[in-house]
Scaffold this motif. Sequence first.
Motif, PDB file in Angstrom:
ATOM      1  N   ARG A 110       0.739  -1.026   0.042  1.00  0.00           N
ATOM      2  CA  ARG A 110      -0.075  -0.313   0.029  1.00  0.00           C
ATOM      3  C   ARG A 110       1.043   1.422  -0.428  1.00  0.00           C
ATOM      4  NH1 ARG A 110      -3.329  -3.009  -2.199  1.00  0.00           N
ATOM      5  NH2 ARG A 110      -4.611  -3.963  -0.841  1.00  0.00           N
ATOM      6  N   ARG A 111       2.202   0.770   0.382  1.00  0.00           N
ATOM      7  CA  ARG A 111       3.121   2.102   0.604  1.00  0.00           C
ATOM      8  C   ARG A 111       3.359   2.135  -0.913  1.00  0.00           C
ATOM      9  NH1 ARG A 111       4.140   3.392   5.685  1.00  0.00           N
ATOM     10  NH2 ARG A 111       3.835   1.548   6.786  1.00  0.00           N
ATOM     11  N   VAL A 112       3.471   1.501  -1.760  1.00  0.00           N
ATOM     12  CA  VAL A 112       4.101   1.867  -3.224  1.00  0.00           C
ATOM     13  C   VAL A 112       2.883   1.083  -4.197  1.00  0.00           C
ATOM     14  CG1 VAL A 112       6.503   2.440  -2.560  1.00  0.00           C
ATOM     15  CG2 VAL A 112       5.346  -0.207  -3.534  1.00  0.00           C
ATOM     16  N   ASP A 113       1.623   1.784  -4.608  1.00  0.00           N
ATOM     17  CA  ASP A 113       0.560   1.592  -5.415  1.00  0.00           C
ATOM     18  C   ASP A 113       1.051   1.217  -6.155  1.00  0.00           C
ATOM     19  OD1 ASP A 113      -1.014   1.613  -3.154  1.00  0.00           O
ATOM     20  OD2 ASP A 113      -1.643   2.935  -3.308  1.00  0.00           O
ATOM     21  N   VAL A 114       2.031   2.210  -7.011  1.00  0.00           N
ATOM     22  CA  VAL A 114       2.488   1.979  -8.734  1.00  0.00           C
ATOM     23  C   VAL A 114       3.133   0.734  -8.848  1.00  0.00           C
ATOM     24  CG1 VAL A 114       3.406   3.104 -10.521  1.00  0.00           C
ATOM     25  CG2 VAL A 114       2.042   4.183  -9.467  1.00  0.00           C
ATOM     26  N   ALA A 115       3.787   0.272  -7.984  1.00  0.00           N
ATOM     27  CA  ALA A 115       4.830  -0.754  -8.122  1.00  0.00           C
ATOM     28  C   ALA A 115       3.896  -2.241  -7.927  1.00  0.00           C
ATOM     29  CB  ALA A 115       5.749  -0.468  -7.298  1.00  0.00           C
ATOM     30  N   ARG A 116       3.065  -2.078  -6.743  1.00  0.00           N
ATOM     31  CA  ARG A 116       2.360  -2.892  -6.745  1.00  0.00           C
ATOM     32  C   ARG A 116       1.196  -3.595  -8.434  1.00  0.00           C
ATOM     33  NH1 ARG A 116      -2.884  -3.085  -5.156  1.00  0.00           N
ATOM     34  NH2 ARG A 116      -3.266  -0.923  -4.704  1.00  0.00           N
ATOM     35  N   VAL A 117       1.406  -2.636  -8.696  1.00  0.00           N
ATOM     36  CA  VAL A 117       0.423  -2.798 -10.270  1.00  0.00           C
ATOM     37  C   VAL A 117       0.997  -3.349 -10.972  1.00  0.00           C
ATOM     38  CG1 VAL A 117      -1.084  -2.158 -11.945  1.00  0.00           C
ATOM     39  CG2 VAL A 117      -1.555  -1.230  -9.834  1.00  0.00           C
ATOM     40  N   VAL A 118       2.458  -3.366 -10.766  1.00  0.00           N
ATOM     41  CA  VAL A 118       3.616  -3.140 -12.305  1.00  0.00           C
ATOM     42  C   VAL A 118       3.627  -4.897 -11.905  1.00  0.00           C
ATOM     43  CG1 VAL A 118       5.598  -3.580 -12.977  1.00  0.00           C
ATOM     44  CG2 VAL A 118       3.806  -1.523 -12.198  1.00  0.00           C
ATOM     45  N   ALA A 119       3.948  -4.871 -10.799  1.00  0.00           N
ATOM     46  CA  ALA A 119       4.657  -6.776 -10.088  1.00  0.00           C
ATOM     47  C   ALA A 119       3.137  -7.622 -10.426  1.00  0.00           C
ATOM     48  CB  ALA A 119       4.494  -6.368  -7.944  1.00  0.00           C
ATOM     49  N   GLY A 120       2.294  -7.229 -10.180  1.00  0.00           N
ATOM     50  CA  GLY A 120       1.374  -8.011 -10.578  1.00  0.00           C
ATOM     51  C   GLY A 120       0.706  -9.769 -10.106  1.00  0.00           C
ATOM     52  N   VAL A 121       0.854  -9.063  -8.594  1.00  0.00           N
ATOM     53  CA  VAL A 121       0.670 -10.197  -7.697  1.00  0.00           C
ATOM     54  C   VAL A 121      -0.801 -10.374  -7.347  1.00  0.00           C
ATOM     55  CG1 VAL A 121       0.995 -10.955  -5.664  1.00  0.00           C
ATOM     56  CG2 VAL A 121       3.534  -9.714  -6.547  1.00  0.00           C
ATOM     57  N   ALA A 122      -1.567 -11.641  -7.342  1.00  0.00           N
ATOM     58  CA  ALA A 122      -2.779 -11.452  -6.798  1.00  0.00           C
ATOM     59  C   ALA A 122      -3.088 -10.918  -5.146  1.00  0.00           C
ATOM     60  CB  ALA A 122      -3.143 -12.951  -5.897  1.00  0.00           C
ATOM     61  N   ASP A 123      -3.913 -10.604  -4.820  1.00  0.00           N
ATOM     62  CA  ASP A 123      -4.410  -9.487  -3.908  1.00  0.00           C
ATOM     63  C   ASP A 123      -5.613 -10.139  -3.027  1.00  0.00           C
ATOM     64  OD1 ASP A 123      -4.364  -7.716  -1.888  1.00  0.00           O
ATOM     65  OD2 ASP A 123      -5.608  -6.309  -3.044  1.00  0.00           O
ATOM     66  N   PRO A 124      -5.467 -10.886  -1.562  1.00  0.00           N
ATOM     67  CA  PRO A 124      -4.032 -11.516  -0.571  1.00  0.00           C
ATOM     68  C   PRO A 124      -3.297 -11.787  -1.400  1.00  0.00           C
ATOM     69  CG  PRO A 124      -5.770 -11.533  -0.087  1.00  0.00           C
ATOM     70  CD  PRO A 124      -6.631 -11.538  -1.491  1.00  0.00           C
ATOM     71  N   GLY A 126      -0.492 -14.617  -0.470  1.00  0.00           N
ATOM     72  CA  GLY A 126       0.102 -15.820   0.323  1.00  0.00           C
ATOM     73  C   GLY A 126       1.268 -15.801  -0.644  1.00  0.00           C
ATOM     74  N   PRO A 127       1.850 -16.786   0.378  1.00  0.00           N
ATOM     75  CA  PRO A 127       2.679 -17.671  -0.216  1.00  0.00           C
ATOM     76  C   PRO A 127       3.004 -18.947  -1.596  1.00  0.00           C
ATOM     77  CG  PRO A 127       2.918 -18.891   2.411  1.00  0.00           C
ATOM     78  CD  PRO A 127       1.648 -17.070   1.507  1.00  0.00           C
ATOM     79  N   ASP A 128       2.350 -19.214  -1.523  1.00  0.00           N
ATOM     80  CA  ASP A 128       1.649 -19.669  -2.815  1.00  0.00           C
ATOM     81  C   ASP A 128       1.781 -18.793  -4.084  1.00  0.00           C
ATOM     82  OD1 ASP A 128       1.711 -22.248  -1.937  1.00  0.00           O
ATOM     83  OD2 ASP A 128      -0.355 -22.339  -1.778  1.00  0.00           O
ATOM     84  N   GLU A 129       0.764 -17.808  -3.286  1.00  0.00           N
ATOM     85  CA  GLU A 129       0.690 -16.513  -5.131  1.00  0.00           C
ATOM     86  C   GLU A 129       2.039 -16.131  -5.768  1.00  0.00           C
ATOM     87  OE1 GLU A 129      -3.245 -17.364  -2.918  1.00  0.00           O
ATOM     88  OE2 GLU A 129      -1.120 -16.781  -1.970  1.00  0.00           O
ATOM     89  N   LEU A 130       2.492 -15.677  -3.888  1.00  0.00           N
ATOM     90  CA  LEU A 130       4.069 -15.189  -4.335  1.00  0.00           C
ATOM     91  C   LEU A 130       4.929 -16.109  -4.774  1.00  0.00           C
ATOM     92  CD1 LEU A 130       4.373 -12.464  -1.014  1.00  0.00           C
ATOM     93  CD2 LEU A 130       3.952 -12.214  -3.292  1.00  0.00           C
ATOM     94  N   ARG A 131       4.762 -16.904  -4.586  1.00  0.00           N
ATOM     95  CA  ARG A 131       5.172 -18.835  -5.646  1.00  0.00           C
ATOM     96  C   ARG A 131       5.124 -17.983  -7.353  1.00  0.00           C
ATOM     97  NH1 ARG A 131       6.368 -21.637  -0.743  1.00  0.00           N
ATOM     98  NH2 ARG A 131       4.302 -22.292  -1.254  1.00  0.00           N
ATOM     99  N   ARG A 132       4.319 -18.196  -7.373  1.00  0.00           N
ATOM    100  CA  ARG A 132       3.558 -18.272  -8.341  1.00  0.00           C
ATOM    101  C   ARG A 132       3.993 -17.162  -9.187  1.00  0.00           C
ATOM    102  NH1 ARG A 132      -0.758 -21.000  -6.454  1.00  0.00           N
ATOM    103  NH2 ARG A 132      -1.671 -19.063  -5.853  1.00  0.00           N
ATOM    104  N   MET A 133       3.600 -16.165  -8.576  1.00  0.00           N
ATOM    105  CA  MET A 133       3.777 -15.011  -9.346  1.00  0.00           C
ATOM    106  C   MET A 133       5.724 -14.686  -9.778  1.00  0.00           C
ATOM    107  SD  MET A 133       5.541 -11.491  -9.216  1.00  0.00           S
ATOM    108  CE  MET A 133       6.257 -12.177  -7.545  1.00  0.00           C
ATOM    109  N   VAL A 134       6.350 -14.745  -8.877  1.00  0.00           N
ATOM    110  CA  VAL A 134       7.950 -15.317  -9.144  1.00  0.00           C
ATOM    111  C   VAL A 134       8.190 -15.939 -10.333  1.00  0.00           C
ATOM    112  CG1 VAL A 134       8.704 -16.704  -7.548  1.00  0.00           C
ATOM    113  CG2 VAL A 134      10.276 -14.324  -8.407  1.00  0.00           C
ATOM    114  N   ASP A 135       7.998 -17.045 -10.068  1.00  0.00           N
ATOM    115  CA  ASP A 135       7.721 -17.606 -11.873  1.00  0.00           C
ATOM    116  C   ASP A 135       7.208 -17.504 -12.630  1.00  0.00           C
ATOM    117  OD1 ASP A 135       8.775 -19.891  -9.574  1.00  0.00           O
ATOM    118  OD2 ASP A 135       7.361 -21.472  -9.988  1.00  0.00           O
TER     119      ASP A 135
END
Length: 198
Positions: A110-124, A126-135
């Motif tokens: 929430r501190r860097v909203d633009v970066a959050r959009v660019v990163a494209g991580v599911a909200d909320p 979780g560990p599985d979502e972040l692993r999927r995103m980085v893959d």
Amino acid sequence: MTGRQHHRPMTPGDGFFADIVGGADPAQVREAGDLAATVLVRGARESDDPELAERVVHLADTEGLETLAEVWSGAPADTLAGSLWRLFLLRSWVHADPDRVVRDYEAGQRRVDVARVVAGVADPPGPDELRRMVDEVLRGITRGDFAVTLFRAAAFARIVAAGRAALGSATHGEITRMLTLSEQLEAAGHVEIRDKLV
């Protein structure tokens, strides 16, 4: 004037250097690393092999992060080899410590909203979502635009750095390293765009 005679220095014969046992020539290692990075990024896009993206994503798993470090870690951050090293390092960290990544990411998103959009991580996230995103980010090496891959990874690292700062549980060095990683990946993305335009 002293009475000491000066002698011409001895020149070692050709066999002198051949007898010295040491590691690989750093210039050759760097050249091999650059070539491997170019083939991986540029050549993979020309392949019709659907399994290629998965092999690229799991390259550090199959070859070992130490092997990739030996070939790519010394490369400047804005080169293909240097940026690939940083991408695989980021993936390895996310897979090794997903719970901490989630805490850092949640605190920073929430501190860097633009970066959050660019990163494209599911909200909320979780560990599985972040692993999927980085893959998925690493799959971008073989399909799509490599600059986008670098920008997504940079945005993700920036969020984590912001989260670490907000939580106050990381050292100044840990926060700085993550922020530096973000800046290096972003700079590499700009180099990638510039090289396409030239």
